[in-house]
Design a protein around this motif. Structure first.
Motif, mmCIF file in Angstrom:
data_model
loop_
_atom_site.group_PDB
_atom_site.id
_atom_site.type_symbol
_atom_site.label_atom_id
_atom_site.label_comp_id
_atom_site.label_asym_id
_atom_site.label_seq_id
_atom_site.Cartn_x
_atom_site.Cartn_y
_atom_site.Cartn_z
ATOM 1 N N ALA A 1 0.813 -1.217 0.000
ATOM 2 C CA ALA A 1 0.000 0.000 0.000
ATOM 3 C C ALA A 1 0.846 1.265 0.000
ATOM 4 C CB ALA A 1 -0.932 -0.002 1.216
ATOM 5 N N ILE A 2 1.971 1.257 0.699
ATOM 6 C CA ILE A 2 2.738 2.499 0.867
ATOM 7 C C ILE A 2 3.237 3.050 -0.472
ATOM 8 C CG2 ILE A 2 4.864 3.450 1.844
ATOM 9 C CD1 ILE A 2 4.322 1.672 4.304
ATOM 10 N N PRO A 3 3.869 2.257 -1.346
ATOM 11 C CA PRO A 3 4.273 2.825 -2.647
ATOM 12 C C PRO A 3 3.077 3.304 -3.474
ATOM 13 C CG PRO A 3 5.378 0.742 -2.230
ATOM 14 C CD PRO A 3 4.309 0.861 -1.200
ATOM 15 N N SER A 4 1.980 2.563 -3.404
ATOM 16 C CA SER A 4 0.800 2.955 -4.182
ATOM 17 C C SER A 4 0.232 4.284 -3.702
ATOM 18 C CB SER A 4 -0.266 1.856 -4.082
ATOM 19 O OG SER A 4 -1.450 2.244 -4.751
ATOM 20 N N LEU A 5 0.081 4.417 -2.401
ATOM 21 C CA LEU A 5 -0.452 5.666 -1.853
ATOM 22 C C LEU A 5 0.506 6.828 -2.114
ATOM 23 C CD1 LEU A 5 -1.845 4.484 1.604
ATOM 24 C CD2 LEU A 5 -3.167 5.159 -0.390
ATOM 25 N N THR A 6 1.811 6.568 -2.000
ATOM 26 C CA THR A 6 2.788 7.624 -2.236
ATOM 27 C C THR A 6 2.693 8.156 -3.651
ATOM 28 O OG1 THR A 6 4.285 6.618 -0.617
ATOM 29 C CG2 THR A 6 5.237 8.189 -2.170
ATOM 30 N N THR A 7 2.610 7.242 -4.619
ATOM 31 C CA THR A 7 2.542 7.654 -6.018
ATOM 32 C C THR A 7 1.281 8.464 -6.302
ATOM 33 O OG1 THR A 7 3.766 5.666 -6.654
ATOM 34 C CG2 THR A 7 2.548 6.804 -8.392
ATOM 35 N N ARG A 8 0.179 8.097 -5.664
ATOM 36 C CA ARG A 8 -1.090 8.792 -5.926
ATOM 37 C C ARG A 8 -1.243 10.072 -5.108
ATOM 38 N NH1 ARG A 8 -5.367 4.502 -4.576
ATOM 39 N NH2 ARG A 8 -3.632 3.311 -3.688
ATOM 40 N N SER A 9 -0.337 10.323 -4.136
ATOM 41 C CA SER A 9 -0.504 11.492 -3.260
ATOM 42 C C SER A 9 0.586 12.533 -3.428
ATOM 43 C CB SER A 9 -0.543 11.039 -1.798
ATOM 44 O OG SER A 9 -1.617 10.153 -1.557
ATOM 45 N N ILE A 10 1.847 12.109 -3.469
ATOM 46 C CA ILE A 10 2.942 13.080 -3.525
ATOM 47 C C ILE A 10 3.980 12.745 -4.578
ATOM 48 C CG2 ILE A 10 2.748 13.914 -1.156
ATOM 49 C CD1 ILE A 10 4.744 11.879 -0.265
ATOM 50 N N GLY A 11 3.660 11.861 -5.505
ATOM 51 C CA GLY A 11 4.572 11.576 -6.593
ATOM 52 C C GLY A 11 5.292 10.256 -6.414
ATOM 53 N N PRO A 12 6.137 9.866 -7.376
ATOM 54 C CA PRO A 12 6.845 8.582 -7.312
ATOM 55 C C PRO A 12 7.683 8.463 -6.048
ATOM 56 C CG PRO A 12 7.043 9.557 -9.491
ATOM 57 C CD PRO A 12 6.414 10.592 -8.614
ATOM 58 N N LEU A 13 7.770 7.234 -5.549
ATOM 59 C CA LEU A 13 8.495 6.969 -4.311
ATOM 60 C C LEU A 13 9.970 7.322 -4.447
ATOM 61 C CD1 LEU A 13 8.026 5.776 -1.477
ATOM 62 C CD2 LEU A 13 8.677 3.552 -2.403
ATOM 63 N N ALA A 14 10.540 7.170 -5.626
ATOM 64 C CA ALA A 14 11.978 7.413 -5.818
ATOM 65 C C ALA A 14 12.340 8.882 -5.689
ATOM 66 C CB ALA A 14 12.413 6.891 -7.188
ATOM 67 N N THR A 15 11.364 9.776 -5.788
ATOM 68 C CA THR A 15 11.661 11.212 -5.750
ATOM 69 C C THR A 15 11.512 11.818 -4.360
ATOM 70 O OG1 THR A 15 9.364 11.827 -6.248
ATOM 71 C CG2 THR A 15 10.842 11.416 -8.122
#
Length: 990
Positions: free
Chosen positions: A103-117
């Motif tokens: 869930a954490i990578p998915s929510l991150t991408t949909r809320s504040i951008g790609p996890l790598a950034t």
């Protein structure tokens, strides 16, 4: 990311396949599982597929997943046996970890951008981009956040069982604690962004607010789960503390910040803490059996949810013996360990094992920064002469002090520092008789660098630490779990068992808390939180924070915390003010049941009071007195108001800090044992300095201001006799000659140089009255030591000046009367001073001019003379006509004499007009009411003492009546009321 909706058949088939798999696993030689466990694990496996799109899950299946989550949550709330069953299931904890990991990578991408950034500010999403992402993915974010909140609630509930250590160990073995940390980071990253809802249309703004609130709710639940996970578990507490305090991103800044604060090396301490965790990595026997059983019956056969991670320090507990190296200690060995540091040991782990404690780096740092009086009175109290020199230096350098930015030098962390500049030419004068230079011990240097941004000292910008932003996100009801976590990690409870090495782990974690920048930042935010939300002493947040401060006090680190909370621009920072308030609350609780004077607790409190009074004497009073002195210069027209170096906001902060210091002294003053220390340290000097500064620098506010009243009078309404024609004529004239524009409205607040320091005098007088009390068990006389101190510092004039009414300091007169009673009681010197004041010969009295003969031989009455008086509580001068000495008009012949006495004593001893006459009233009142230690009669000659006493009483009574009459008439005039008909005709106000 959530998958696109799939046909109902496919989703149902996937769910059926998962359920079949789970049922098959249940029959393969493992323990029997309950229906709740089967349904919940099946639902979690489906939810992982929903998040990973592997397999793709349809909406009907997700509806069943939501239903199973809700039912499981309800049962874990209400049914104890369900909680126990699920909490002891290794599969449950692994599935919880897998779901949040997806869930954490998915929510991150949909809320504040790609996890790598996330760790790259240049590539990370801006606030506007994040807002667009959230509003775009509103529907899927809402669904997933609601499910994750339920999952975290369930995880929290599973730790509330009769044997919490089993569930805590299974949670750690499955590494769900790591998912907890990552979830907190995600929630903080989203909710701490300054979203600008005003630029959005109404619907988008509501969607953004709803998602933000869901993230906050998830954050609160994470904190609650973390609190349950560390409860009564030292290994988990230390592991959690290590994760939230050792921030790799601030390692370089940490070394620089601690360069002068004991040379603390965070990278070394981090290794030592991790080595301690590994040495104490043995889980409880029941948890170990469950983990081994799971690995042998399910994971080894390839069944879901798969193997436990082998990288954890705990993994040796369930892996076959010899698979990995085991470095944990033997818990069955309860032999005491004598810490021994082997400097030449090449193996760091073995070096730490021989030492036995959590971290030698932390211990060494604490020995350097703790209260220097911890083992004895190494730092004495500065003398009054030192305080006088400091005050003069602050007055001379006030404008220059605020004209430059500050940078804390390498000595700022010293607990000796009083944070005020001292010119080199006076350093030698500040040397105490024991040879220690106060310029070294109590002061730091100011570095004048224009390129230093003073705003940095206010904590703006990004803050270090996982939890530091939380107080800026949550409200008081939501944040309680954070305070409970900090308290649980550091509060030294009575009867707490020590380790084999004799270590109190609660105190060690408390020292880690302040040794690391992340901990100090969190402490600052926790303290400021109380001020921002204006929490009172009865609130849970205030009580929890008081316990946190109590834990810091037990480690003798409040002096260090005080310095770390410093803001160079302020006399006292908001966080320091709240810290004082909490210390005061702690001391007030002691007053209900004072510890024995020879107890360790009492001595620890006295040493803390000693440090705080050093700050009061060396920094707070001199700098406040310097501000008051500049106010006095502006009031007298000797300085330009534009030269005043601070604004009203800064003055409010200084006043709040000073007020809290006075509150603390009031609390300490209530206990005889601690009051004696204030008397020994000559605290009366500082109080009199403040009284004198307030008297000279702040104009008194009258109860009624005649000048303002005259300018604010309204034009009377037109009489009813005016006709419409007259009104029309008047309107025509007004159109030709328009009235002047109305005056501008008064400012919302006075400029900073007129700051009134309201109510400070009353608190000072209350403390002085307490210091002047008779010794315990006696009702009189007053304390001779304090009486001598007040006389030595010429305090009677300052006290008498407080008799004049001042609406900024109401009831000051009543408090000063108590001070004067105890000051005069048994003190010949004080009595002689007041005798001279009362018996002073006044100038010739003003008398009405005698009548002169008029034409025709008739005597015409001369116009009655007038005089101007300043009446206590009345702004401006009041003009009065003096009565005839012959008593014409029914007036009393004594009144003219009394009024003139009142007017002519105005300049005596630089006192206000009413102060000297008030002294006479006080002398007479004390003589009439006090006991055998009261003043002897004031005699003009040895003969006829009784007659003289009676005359003095009559004079005082007449004076008091005239004061009341004049004040009453002036007040009625100021309010626009006519004089009543029953007043004498020959007495008229002009």
């Amino acid at each position: 990311m959530s998958s696109a909706p799939m046909p109902p058949g496919q989703g149902s088939a996937a769910a059926a396949a998962a359920a079949t798999t789970m049922a098959a696993e249940a029959t393969e030689g493992r323990r029997p599982i309950s229906i709740e466990e089967l349904c919940f694990t099946t639902a979690m496996s489906c939810y992982e597929g929903w998040l990973k799109l592997d397999p793709a899950i349809g909406p009907r299946t997700m509806a069943m997943v939501t239903k199973f989550f809700s039912r499981t949550l309800e049962k874990t709330h209400n049914l104890k046996d369900v909680r126990e069953t699920l909490s002891s299931s290794v599969e449950i904890w692994i599935w919880l970890t897998k779901d949040f990991a997806a869930a954490i990578p998915s929510l991150t991408t949909r809320s504040i951008g790609p996890l790598a950034t996330l760790n790259d500010p240049e590539k990370g999403a801006t606030t506007q981009e994040s807002t667009a992402l959230i509003t775009k993915n509103y529907t899927s974010l809402k669904e997933d956040l609601q499910l994750l909140i339920k999952l975290m609630h369930i995880a929290r509930n599973l730790l509330v069982v009769p044997e919490p250590e089993v569930a805590q160990d299974l949670c750690a073995a499955a590494q769900f604690d790591q998912m907890l940390y990552q979830t907190i980071i995600l929630c903080v990253n989203v909710t701490s962004k300054a979203y600008d809802g005003d630029i959005l249309e109404e619907g988008a703004r509501l969607r953004l607010g709803e998602i933000t609130e869901l993230y906050k709710k998830l954050l609160v639940t994470c904190l609650q789960q973390a609190h349950n996970w560390i409860a009564k578990n030292d290994r988990n507490k230390t592991s959690f503390w290590s994760t939230v305090l050792f921030d790799d991103e601030t390692a370089g800044e940490e070394e620089e910040a601690n360069a002068g604060a004991g040379d603390f090396r965070p990278e070394v301490a981090k290794i030592e803490v991790q080595n301690w965790i590994e040495r104490n990595s043995r889980v409880c026997d029941k948890a170990r059996q469950l983990l081994i059983q799971y690995e042998e019956t399910l994971a080894s056969r390839g069944f879901l949810p798969g193997n436990l991670s082998p990288i954890s320090p705990l993994s040796w507990n369930w892996l076959p013996e010899g698979t990995i190296r085991t470095r944990a200690g033997d818990e069955e060995d309860d032999a005491k360990i004598i810490p021994h540091w082997k400097e030449d040991e090449p193996d760091k782990f073995e070096q730490d094992r021989a030492y036995g404690r959590v971290s030698r780096e932390v211990d060494t740092w604490w020995l350097k920064v703790r209260d220097p009086n911890y083992d004895g009175w190494a730092v004495p109290m500065p003398l009054v002469e030192f305080a006088k020199q400091r005050t003069e230096n602050c007055k001379a350098n006030l404008v220059n002090r605020y004209a430059h930015s500050y940078r804390t030098d390498e000595r700022e962390g010293s607990v000796h520092s009083t944070e005020a500049p001292v010119p080199p030419d006076v350093a030698a004068e500040e040397e105490h008789e024991d040879g220690r230079a106060y310029s070294q011990d109590y002061n730091d240097d100011m570095i004048e660098e224009e390129d230093v941004d003073d705003d940095d000292s206010y904590g703006e910008g990004p803050m270090s630490g996982l939890l530091t932003e939380v107080p800026n996100i949550l409200d008081p009801k939501q944040i309680e779990a954070l305070h409970m976590i900090v308290k649980s990690c550091i509060l030294d409870n009575a009867g707490l068992a020590l380790t084999r090495a004799g270590e109190n782990l609660q105190k060690t974690r408390c020292r880690m808390f302040l040794a690391l920048e992340c901990g100090r930042s969190l402490l600052r935010e926790i303290l400021v939180f109380i001020a921002v939300w204006e929490k009172n002493e009865q609130s849970l947040i205030f009580q929890l924070t008081t316990q946190i401060v109590e834990a810091i006090h037990h480690s003798a680190l409040i002096p260090y915390a005080w310095q770390s909370l410093r803001i160079p621009k302020d006399i006292i920072s908001p966080a320091q003010t709240v810290l004082l308030r909490l210390v005061n609350n702690m001391f007030r609780a002691r007053n209900a049941d004072p510890p024995s004077p020879d107890s360790k607790e009492h001595l620890r409190d006295v040493k803390l009071l000693h440090f705080l009074f050093i700050q009061f004497r060396s920094r707070i009073v001199p700098e406040c007195a310097a501000l008051m002195h500049l106010q006095e210069q502006i009031l007298k027209g000797k300085c330009d108001p534009a030269d005043f170096p601070v604004d009203t906001w800064d003055m409010e902060r200084a006043k709040d800090g000073l007020e809290q210091f006075l509150e603390l002294l009031t609390t300490v003053n209530e206990v005889v044992e601690t009051r004696e220390y204030l008397i020994e340290w000559e605290a009366a000097y500082e109080l009199l300095v403040l009284l004198g500064g307030l008297e000279a620098g702040v104009a008194k506010k009258p109860l009624v201001d005649l000048a303002n009243h005259s300018t604010n009078e309204q034009t009377p309404d037109p009489s009813p006799s005016e006709t419409p024609i007259n009104n029309q004529r008047r309107d025509d004239e007004d159109s030709q000659h328009p009235p002047p524009p109305p005056p501008p409205p008064p400012p919302l607040q006075d400029p900073a140089h007129k700051f009134p320091w309201s109510d400070i005098k009353g608190k000072i007088l209350h403390i002085l009255a307490g210091l002047l009390q008779p010794p315990p068990g006696q009702s009189s006389p007053g304390n001779p030591t304090v009486q001598a101190q007040i006389l030595h510092h010429q305090g009677i004039v300052s006290l008498l000046n407080c008799c004049v009414y001042d609406d900024h300091n109401r009831y000051a007169r009543e408090r000063v009367q108590i001070c004067l009673k105890w000051l005069m009681d048994g003190s010949d010197a004080a009595n002689n001073f007041l005798r001279e004041l009362v018996a002073m010969t006044p100038p010739p009295e003003l008398r009405p001019q005698s009548s002169a003969p008029a034409a025709g031989g008739q005597l015409s009455p001369a116009p009655a003379p007038t005089t101007s008086l300043r009446i206590d509580g009345i702004g401006g001068e009041v003009k009065v006509q003096l009565r005839s000495p012959s008593g014409a008009g029914g007036g009393s012949g004594n009144n003219g004499s009394t009024v003139s006495r009142l007017a002519n004593k105005a300049g005596s001893l630089a006192l206000p007009s009413l102060a000297s006459s008030t002294a006479a009233l006080l002398v007479d009142d004390l003589r009439n009411t006090a006991s055998n230690n009261t003043l002897p009669p004031i005699q003009s000659s040895p003969a006829q003492p009784s007659t003289t006493t009676q005359e003095a009483r009559n004079r005082s009574a007449e004076l008091l009546r005239d004061i009341i009459t004049l004040a009453d008439e002036a007040a009625r005039l100021a309010m626009g009321r006519r004089i009543d008909a029953d007043e004498t005709e020959d007495e008229d106000f002009m």
